[in-house]
Design a protein around this motif. Structure first.
Motif, mmCIF file in Angstrom:
data_model
loop_
_atom_site.group_PDB
_atom_site.id
_atom_site.type_symbol
_atom_site.label_atom_id
_atom_site.label_comp_id
_atom_site.label_asym_id
_atom_site.label_seq_id
_atom_site.Cartn_x
_atom_site.Cartn_y
_atom_site.Cartn_z
ATOM 1 N N GLY A 46 0.827 -1.168 0.000
ATOM 2 C CA GLY A 46 0.000 0.000 0.000
ATOM 3 C C GLY A 46 0.857 1.211 0.000
ATOM 4 N N PRO A 47 0.368 2.268 -0.561
ATOM 5 C CA PRO A 47 1.186 3.454 -0.619
ATOM 6 C C PRO A 47 0.934 4.320 0.595
ATOM 7 N N ARG A 101 -5.650 4.492 3.012
ATOM 8 C CA ARG A 101 -6.428 3.249 3.059
ATOM 9 C C ARG A 101 -7.726 3.354 2.255
ATOM 10 N N ASP A 102 -8.198 2.202 1.862
ATOM 11 C CA ASP A 102 -9.487 2.123 1.190
ATOM 12 C C ASP A 102 -10.583 2.534 2.176
ATOM 13 N N LEU A 108 -4.769 -1.064 2.827
ATOM 14 C CA LEU A 108 -3.847 -0.070 2.286
ATOM 15 C C LEU A 108 -3.987 -0.034 0.775
ATOM 16 N N LEU A 109 -4.024 1.166 0.252
ATOM 17 C CA LEU A 109 -4.124 1.298 -1.199
ATOM 18 C C LEU A 109 -2.743 1.156 -1.827
ATOM 19 N N PRO A 221 -6.625 0.528 -8.493
ATOM 20 C CA PRO A 221 -6.144 -0.709 -7.881
ATOM 21 C C PRO A 221 -6.923 -1.112 -6.645
ATOM 22 N N SER A 222 -7.544 -0.167 -5.971
ATOM 23 C CA SER A 222 -8.242 -0.510 -4.733
ATOM 24 C C SER A 222 -9.515 -1.290 -5.017
#
Length: 375
Positions: A46-47, A101-102, A108-109, A221-222
């Motif tokens: 996740g970024p 976060r989503d 985590l995105l 991507p999430s």
DNA sequence: TTGAATT
């Protein structure tokens, strides 16, 4: 103030904001500091953004800001903001630090499914300059499919570079064989470049290719993360309270399962198959590297994914289901696929569900093979 | 009567 963090940032490849893998002192520091922390086998990443002179990574846009604002990908899902801050705080003073976060799943995105524990971070952590956000660079990410399996990342970039400045590129590969899946991503610097690339390359054949490629804007991507996590929520009640099919399945003895799945002449045993699943290039029906792929035939035209989750979920870990639909009518073409993580659970599912009557149809269920309708 | 692919 932020001098030392700037020094670290200067170690990053300069001249481009493109994400570049980097494994340096930060990773070493992380192993020292976090090796006593909890570990897990979560996949993902996740970024997060780390900044030492800019209160919000999503505002502003100066070059100066860009050099003290970092994006960190492939962090483990269980990492806390405090751990991240502690990690980078050992290098220099941190102005701000945020895990992204989503909204729905809290995952985590970011990109990448990279198995690992806190002590495995050096396998997957990626630190890059965070590009200043703005409308012009948003939605500049392209999804490309139908690529020749032989095409390299470099060749992919060459093909797209005529339309603009490429920030990142990737070709997805089979986890076991390393062979290209014919699917990739190109992120351009600007959205208009991505739009031009779609116009110029969608449905076109790359040089030397026999089939046209598909070029379109990539999903966030999430979205898939949310889907997978939410689908597990649907699965768990079934696993706690197995339905009749699962109970029936549990009566089968393991040593009968292979005969049912492969036929009585099979010389495989479950142990033997478990022993070779890590080897590349072995032709095991249904095995796709990420699990066991099951072919389900004779679904009704209005069948949907939920029926597959309901049928297969009680037998064990299901990672993916897919109903194959006609592009124009959106009606099911009569078959679908289910991916299950564990061989024995997949075998029980097949043994139990093959011949199962769903509505007025009798299903055929087996491991997927490589049949194609042509030639 | 054996796809699509979303880091």
């Amino acid at each position: 103030m932020a001098v030392r963090l700037c020094d670290v940032a200067s170690l990053l490849r300069s001249g481009s904001w493109a994400a570049e893998p980097w494994t340096g002192q930060v990773i070493a520091a992380m192993e020292t500091q976090l090796s006593n922390g909890p570990t897990c086998n979560n996949t993902s990443n996740g970024p997060s953004t780390i900044s030492n002179n800019c209160s919000s990574p999503v505002e502003s846009g100066s070059i100066e800001d860009s050099k003290t604002n970092l994006i960190v990908n492939y962090l483990p899902q269980n990492m806390t903001q405090e751990e991240l801050k502690s990690l980078f705080g050992s290098i220099g003073e941190i102005e701000s630090c945020k895990l992204v976060r989503d909204k729905i799943t809290a995952a985590l995105l970011g990109h990448g499914a990279s198995p690992g524990t806190l002590t495995d971070l050096h396998l997957s952590l990626q630190v890059s300059y965070a590009r200043p956000s703005s409308a012009s660079i948003r939605d500049a990410n392209l999804y490309v499919s139908g690529l020749p399996k032989t095409m390299t990342q470099k060749e992919l970039e060459q093909l797209f570079s005529q339309y603009g400045r490429i920030i990142t590129s990737r070709i997805l590969v089979d986890q076991v064989t390393g062979v290209s899946r014919g699917v990739g991503f190109i992120r351009f610097d600007r959205r208009i470049e991505a739009e031009e690339a779609i116009k110029g390359l969608n449905c076109q054949k790359p040089p030397g290719a026999t089939e046209p490629i598909t070029v379109k804007f990539a999903n966030n991507p999430s979205q898939k993360t949310s889907q997978a996590l939410l689908s597990q929520l649907y699965q768990s009640p079934n696993r706690r309270y197995p339905g009749p099919l699962a109970q029936q399945a549990q009566r089968f003895r393991l040593d009968n399962l292979l005969n049912m799945a492969y036929g009585v002449k099979s010389r495989f045993s479950p142990m033997a198959i478990d022993g070779v699943t890590s080897l590349a290039g072995i032709n095991i029906p249904g095995h796709a590297g990420t699990g066991w792929c099951i072919f389900v035939y004779n679904l009704a035209p209005d069948a949907d994914e939920s029926i597959l989750w309901q049928m297969f979920g009680p037998f064990g870990a299901v990672t993916n289901v897919k109903v194959i639909r006609d592009f124009n009518t959106s009606k099911c073409k009569g078959f679908g696929f289910v991916t299950m993580t564990n061989y024995d659970e997949a075998a029980v599912a097949i043994a139990s569900l093959n011949g199962y009557r769903l509505g007025d149809r009798v299903l055929q269920v087996s491991f997927k093979t490589n049949k194609t309708h042509k030639a």
